[in-house]
Design an enzyme around this catalytic site. Structure first.
Site, PDB file in Angstrom:
ATOM      1  N   LEU A  19       0.612  -1.087   0.042  1.00 35.97           N
ATOM      2  CA  LEU A  19      -0.262   0.119   0.084  1.00 35.97           C
ATOM      3  C   LEU A  19       0.667   1.378   0.030  1.00 35.97           C
ATOM      4  O   LEU A  19       0.418   2.425  -0.484  1.00 35.97           O
ATOM      5  CB  LEU A  19      -0.879  -0.002   1.158  1.00 35.97           C
ATOM      6  CG  LEU A  19      -1.844  -1.070   1.308  1.00 35.97           C
ATOM      7  CD1 LEU A  19      -2.657  -1.278   2.634  1.00 35.97           C
ATOM      8  CD2 LEU A  19      -2.818  -0.887   0.007  1.00 35.97           C
ATOM      9  N   SER A  21       5.408   2.462   1.048  1.00 34.30           N
ATOM     10  CA  SER A  21       6.568   2.360   1.469  1.00 34.30           C
ATOM     11  C   SER A  21       7.488   3.565   2.032  1.00 34.30           C
ATOM     12  O   SER A  21       7.019   4.725   1.611  1.00 34.30           O
ATOM     13  CB  SER A  21       7.425   1.584   0.446  1.00 34.30           C
ATOM     14  OG  SER A  21       7.597   2.187  -0.847  1.00 34.30           O
ATOM     15  N   LYS A  42       2.269  -3.015   8.885  1.00 37.47           N
ATOM     16  CA  LYS A  42       3.542  -1.994   8.623  1.00 37.47           C
ATOM     17  C   LYS A  42       4.728  -3.090   8.998  1.00 37.47           C
ATOM     18  O   LYS A  42       4.976  -3.051  10.258  1.00 37.47           O
ATOM     19  CB  LYS A  42       3.160  -0.914   9.804  1.00 37.47           C
ATOM     20  CG  LYS A  42       4.128   0.152   9.474  1.00 37.47           C
ATOM     21  CD  LYS A  42       3.996   1.220  10.428  1.00 37.47           C
ATOM     22  CE  LYS A  42       4.915   2.485  10.193  1.00 37.47           C
ATOM     23  NZ  LYS A  42       4.717   3.616  11.205  1.00 37.47           N
ATOM     24  N   GLU A  94      -5.286  -0.864  11.789  1.00 39.70           N
ATOM     25  CA  GLU A  94      -6.569  -0.630  11.010  1.00 39.70           C
ATOM     26  C   GLU A  94      -6.311  -0.278   9.478  1.00 39.70           C
ATOM     27  O   GLU A  94      -5.583   0.862   9.435  1.00 39.70           O
ATOM     28  CB  GLU A  94      -7.327   0.668  11.746  1.00 39.70           C
ATOM     29  CG  GLU A  94      -8.508   1.216  11.138  1.00 39.70           C
ATOM     30  CD  GLU A  94      -8.997   2.471  11.776  1.00 39.70           C
ATOM     31  OE1 GLU A  94     -10.413   2.891  11.485  1.00 39.70           O
ATOM     32  OE2 GLU A  94      -8.415   2.784  12.933  1.00 39.70           O
ATOM     33  N   VAL A  96      -6.848   2.003   6.324  1.00 38.30           N
ATOM     34  CA  VAL A  96      -7.250   3.337   5.915  1.00 38.30           C
ATOM     35  C   VAL A  96      -7.258   3.482   4.639  1.00 38.30           C
ATOM     36  O   VAL A  96      -6.023   3.387   3.802  1.00 38.30           O
ATOM     37  CB  VAL A  96      -6.508   4.527   6.688  1.00 38.30           C
ATOM     38  CG1 VAL A  96      -7.028   5.916   6.339  1.00 38.30           C
ATOM     39  CG2 VAL A  96      -6.416   4.285   8.275  1.00 38.30           C
ATOM     40  N   ASP A 139       5.155  14.641  13.740  1.00 36.88           N
ATOM     41  CA  ASP A 139       5.354  14.187  12.315  1.00 36.88           C
ATOM     42  C   ASP A 139       3.850  14.589  11.557  1.00 36.88           C
ATOM     43  O   ASP A 139       3.486  13.900  10.701  1.00 36.88           O
ATOM     44  CB  ASP A 139       5.719  12.996  12.035  1.00 36.88           C
ATOM     45  CG  ASP A 139       6.179  12.914  10.615  1.00 36.88           C
ATOM     46  OD1 ASP A 139       6.650  13.840  10.001  1.00 36.88           O
ATOM     47  OD2 ASP A 139       6.422  11.696  10.114  1.00 36.88           O
TER      48      ASP A 139
END
Length: 194
Positions: A19, A21, A42, A94, A96, A139
Site C-alpha cells: 500500500l 513504502s 506495517k 486499522e 485506511v 510528524d
C-alpha cells in the site's frame, strides 16, 4: 510496556499488496485468516546491532507501539497486534482506504466551508485527545492525515504514522531535529502539566 508476539505473522495473516513504502519498511494489505478482515501490516526493518545504519532501532518502534496502545480514538489509526521476527517488526493496523486528505481536497472542484469545518474539527479532536494523554505527534503533515473511506458522504479523518510521537512526563524537556526534511524545524517542548 509494548507487547510483541514472537509468532510468525503469516500464521495469522495472508500478506497482500504493498500500500505504501518508506525508508525502513513498507505497509501491505493483510487479511486476517481467522475472520477474513482486512488490515494494514506495517513491516519495519530492525537494526541487527547498534553500529548498523540499516533499519530502525527497536526502542523507536517500542515507543510507537506504546503510544498506539494508549490512544483509542475515532480520529487516530488503531493498532490491533504486533509481531516480532529476527529481522523485522510487524504492526497490524486499522486499514485506511480513503487516501490522503490533501489529495481528496485537490481532486474536488470546490470544498464547502461546512466540509472544511468538519475536517478541521476531526483533526483537532484527534490532536486534542493525544495532548490530553500528554502525547505529541511530531510528524503531523498532509501525508499523515488520511480519510478512512473516500466513498463515504462524510469521510472520517484518521491521523497516522506515530513513529516520531513522544509521551511527555511531568517536568520533562524534549528537543528533537528529526522529521520530514520539508517540514523540519527544531522542536523544543517542555511539559509542565497541571
Amino acid at each position: 510496556m509494548a507487547v510483541f508476539k514472537p509468532e510468525n505473522v503469516e500464521d495469522f495473516y495472508e500478506i497482500g499488496d504493498v500500500l505504501g513504502s518508506g525508508h525502513f519498511g513498507q505497509v501491505r494489505k493483510v487479511r486476517e485468516l481467522a475472520t477474513g478482515t482486512y488490515w494494514a501490516g506495517k513491516f519495519l526493518k530492525i537494526r541487527k546491532n547498534s553500529c548498523s545504519r540499516l533499519g530502525l532501532e527497536r526502542s523507536c518502534v517500542e515507543r510507537e507501539v506504546e503510544v498506539l496502545q494508549t490512544v483509542q480514538h475515532p480520529n487516530i489509526v488503531a493498532l490491533k497486534d504486533v509481531f516480532e521476527s529476527r529481522a523485522e517488526l510487524v504492526l497490524i493496523l486499522e486499514i485506511v482506504t480513503g487516501g490522503e486528505l490533501f489529495d481528496f481536497i485537490a481532486e474536488k472542484e470546490n470544498l464547502l466551508e461546512s466540509e472544511a469545518i468538519e475536517f478541521m474539527k476531526q483533526i483537532l479532536e484527534g490532536l486534542g485527545f493525544l495532548h490530553s494523554k500528554n502525547i505529541a505527534h511530531f510528524d503531523l503533515k498532509p501525508e499523515n492525515i488520511m480519510l478512512s473511506d473516500k466513498l463515504s458522504p462524510n469521510p472520517n479523518i484518521k491521523l497516522i504514522d506515530f513513529g516520531l510521537a513522544h509521551r511527555f512526563h511531568q517536568g520533562e524537556e524534549f528537543r528533537s531535529t528529526s522529521g520530514t526534511p520539508q517540514y523540519i524545524g527544531l522542536a523544543g517542548v517542555e511539559f509542565g502539566g497541571s
